[in-house]
Design a protein around this motif. Structure first.
Motif, PDB file in Angstrom:
ATOM      1  N   ILE A   1       0.841  -1.190   0.000  1.00 58.34           N
ATOM      2  CA  ILE A   1       0.000   0.000   0.000  1.00 58.34           C
ATOM      3  C   ILE A   1       0.876   1.240   0.000  1.00 58.34           C
ATOM      4  CG2 ILE A   1      -1.766   1.284   1.281  1.00 58.34           C
ATOM      5  CD1 ILE A   1      -2.700  -1.279   2.492  1.00 58.34           C
ATOM      6  N   GLY A   2       0.421   2.255  -0.716  1.00 62.72           N
ATOM      7  CA  GLY A   2       1.136   3.526  -0.717  1.00 62.72           C
ATOM      8  C   GLY A   2       0.581   4.421  -1.794  1.00 62.72           C
TER       9      GLY A   2
ATOM     10  N   ILE B   1       3.366  -1.045   4.147  1.00 68.55           N
ATOM     11  CA  ILE B   1       3.054   0.337   3.769  1.00 68.55           C
ATOM     12  C   ILE B   1       4.332   1.048   3.350  1.00 68.55           C
ATOM     13  CG2 ILE B   1       2.081   2.522   4.528  1.00 68.55           C
ATOM     14  CD1 ILE B   1       0.359   1.005   6.498  1.00 68.55           C
ATOM     15  N   LEU B   2       4.323   1.541   2.123  1.00 67.42           N
ATOM     16  CA  LEU B   2       5.449   2.304   1.585  1.00 67.42           C
ATOM     17  C   LEU B   2       5.108   3.783   1.599  1.00 67.42           C
ATOM     18  CD1 LEU B   2       6.697   0.377  -1.592  1.00 67.42           C
ATOM     19  CD2 LEU B   2       8.120   1.128   0.295  1.00 67.42           C
TER      20      LEU B   2
ATOM     21  N   GLN C   1       5.662   0.787   7.541  1.00 65.50           N
ATOM     22  CA  GLN C   1       5.049  -0.123   8.502  1.00 65.50           C
ATOM     23  C   GLN C   1       4.875  -1.492   7.870  1.00 65.50           C
ATOM     24  OE1 GLN C   1       1.630   1.408  10.588  1.00 65.50           O
ATOM     25  NE2 GLN C   1       0.806  -0.614  11.018  1.00 65.50           N
ATOM     26  N   VAL C   2       5.104  -2.531   8.658  1.00 59.70           N
ATOM     27  CA  VAL C   2       4.842  -3.907   8.247  1.00 59.70           C
ATOM     28  C   VAL C   2       4.034  -4.557   9.364  1.00 59.70           C
ATOM     29  CG1 VAL C   2       5.813  -6.141   7.598  1.00 59.70           C
ATOM     30  CG2 VAL C   2       7.018  -4.033   6.971  1.00 59.70           C
ATOM     31  N   SER C   3       2.871  -5.075   9.038  1.00 61.51           N
ATOM     32  CA  SER C   3       2.053  -5.726  10.055  1.00 61.51           C
ATOM     33  C   SER C   3       0.983  -6.558   9.373  1.00 61.51           C
ATOM     34  CB  SER C   3       1.404  -4.682  10.983  1.00 61.51           C
ATOM     35  OG  SER C   3       0.579  -3.806  10.231  1.00 61.51           O
TER      36      SER C   3
ATOM     37  N   ALA D   1      -7.687   3.382   8.926  1.00 58.75           N
ATOM     38  CA  ALA D   1      -6.405   3.221   9.607  1.00 58.75           C
ATOM     39  C   ALA D   1      -5.259   3.664   8.721  1.00 58.75           C
ATOM     40  CB  ALA D   1      -6.211   1.772  10.033  1.00 58.75           C
ATOM     41  N   VAL D   2      -5.303   3.276   7.449  1.00 59.31           N
ATOM     42  CA  VAL D   2      -4.221   3.637   6.531  1.00 59.31           C
ATOM     43  C   VAL D   2      -4.215   5.132   6.261  1.00 59.31           C
ATOM     44  CG1 VAL D   2      -3.360   3.349   4.177  1.00 59.31           C
ATOM     45  CG2 VAL D   2      -4.130   1.362   5.471  1.00 59.31           C
TER      46      VAL D   2
END
Length: 312
Positions: free
Chosen positions: A36-37, A203-204, A211-213, A295-296
Motif C-alpha cells: 500500500i502507498g 506500507i510504503l 510499517q509492516v504488520s 487506519a491507513v
C-alpha cells in the motif's frame, strides 16, 4: 524456511531522485502481502526490481531463493506477473495470445486451465485483443498471470478496470492460490481489496517501508465508531462519563424525541467503554468494526503532520 521474496537494503536512484531508500522486505511462502502507498511511494519500482525489469542501484534481492538478475527464464517461469500498465495491441485472439504466453512459461497443454479462468472472469477468448475493452484486457492479463500456477504471483493494481463481480472472482483466485501454497504480492489503491485478500500489509511512503504488520493489527489500531442510545433524561450524565473516557473523541449528541443518540470515535480498547457503560441505563449500543481504510489514511495523515512539524 526460505522466504518466497526477500530484499535487503534495496535502493534505486534515477539521477538525483531516489525512488527507494534501503528497503527491507520479506514475504513468507503461502502468504498474501498487500503493498500500500500513494502514487510515487515506490510500489511499482519494487515489483519491477523483483522481476529484473529494472535493476537496483544497490541492495540484494532473492525470489524463491534466486537472484532475479542471474536466474533468467528458469525463475521467470515460476512467477506470474501482471503489470500496472498493461499494453496489449495484438490482432490475434485472446485465446491464441494466452496459449502463446503459457507456452513461454513451459505449459504445453494450458488450454483447459485458460478456458476455466476465462469462464470465471467472463472473458471471451474468441475476440481479437485489439477489440477488447480496458477491463477485458485486464482479464487477459490476469489469466496469463494465473494460468501456469506459478509459485509466486506479483500483481500490480490487478483489479484496475474490473467491475465488482469480476473483482470478487479475482479474490477467489487469490484465496485458491494461497490454499495451494502459492505466494502473492499485490499492490492496490483499493484498500478494501487489500482488506479482503491480504494476510499482511506493507506500507510504503516516499520510497521507505513505513510499517509492516498483519491486516488484523492495522485494523485493530483504527478508531471505532461508537453509537450509544439513552433516554433523554440520562443523556447529560452519560455524556460526562464518555467525555472522561480515554481515547474517546468527536463526541456529539442527537436528540430524537424521548431518546438521545451519543456518537463518538474510540481509539483505545473496548474494556474502558464497557466499564463506563456497565452501570448506565443504556438502551442501545453499536460499536463498528475497525476500518482498514481509515487506519491507513490516518497513518498517512499522522505521517504528514510529523514531516511538517505539526503545521496545518
Amino acid at each position: 524456511m526460505t522466504a518466497a521474496i526477500e530484499a535487503t537494503a534495496l535502493t534505486k536512484r534515477y539521477g538525483r531522485r531516489t525512488a527507494l531508500h534501503g528497503v527491507d522486505l520479506r514475504v513468507e511462502p503461502g502468504r498474501v502481502v498487500g503493498l500500500i502507498g500513494p502514487n510515487g511511494a515506490g510500489k511499482t519500482t519494487t515489483m519491477r526490481i523483483l522481476l529484473d525489469i529494472i535493476r537496483p542501484t544497490s541492495g540484494t534481492v532473492r525470489v524463491l531463493g534466486d537472484d532475479p538478475r542471474e536466474a533468467g527464464p528458469r525463475l521467470r517461469r515460476r512467477i506470474g506477473y501482471l503489470p500496472g500498465e498493461l499494453i496489449m495491441d495484438s490482432r490475434i485472439t485472446a485465446g491464441r495470445l494466452l496459449t502463446h504466453y503459457a507456452a513461454l512459461n513451459g505449459e504445453a497443454n494450458a488450454a483447459p486451465r485458460i478456458g476455466e479462468l476465462a469462464d470465471r472472469l467472463g472473458l471471451d477468448l474468441r475476440r481479437p485483443v485489439t477489440a477488447l475493452s480496458k477491463g477485458n484486457k485486464q482479464k487477459v492479463g490476469l489469466v496469463q498471470a494465473f494460468a501456469h500456477r506459478p509459485d509466486v504471483l506479483i500483481l500490480d493494481e490487478p483489479t484496475s478496470g474490473l467491475d465488482p463481480l469480476v473483482q470478487q472472482a479475482f479474490l477467489s483466485l487469490v484465496r485458491e492460490a494461497t490454499d495451494e501454497g502459492q505466494t502473492v504480492l499485490l499492490s492496490s489503491h483499493v484498500i478494501s481489496e487489500i482488506d479482503q485478500a491480504a494476510d499482511d500489509v506493507l506500507i510504503l511512503r516516499n520510497g521507505r517501508i513505513a510499517q509492516v504488520s498483519t491486516v488484523a493489527e492495522v485494523r485493530a489500531a483504527a478508531d471505532r465508531d461508537v453509537r450509544v442510545t439513552v433516554r433523554a433524561v440520562d443523556a447529560a450524565a452519560l455524556t460526562g462519563h464518555l467525555e472522561r473516557l480515554p481515547g474517546m473523541s468527536a463526541l456529539s449528541t442527537q436528540h430524537a424525541g424521548e431518546t438521545v443518540v451519543l456518537r463518538g470515535r474510540l481509539s483505545t480498547g473496548l474494556d474502558e467503554l464497557v466499564s463506563a457503560l456497565a452501570a448506565q441505563p443504556v438502551l442501545d449500543l453499536v460499536v463498528a468494526e475497525p476500518d482498514l481504510e481509515r487506519a491507513v489514511l490516518s497513518f498517512y495523515s499522522d505521517a504528514a503532520t510529523e514531516q511538517t512539524g505539526g503545521a496545518q
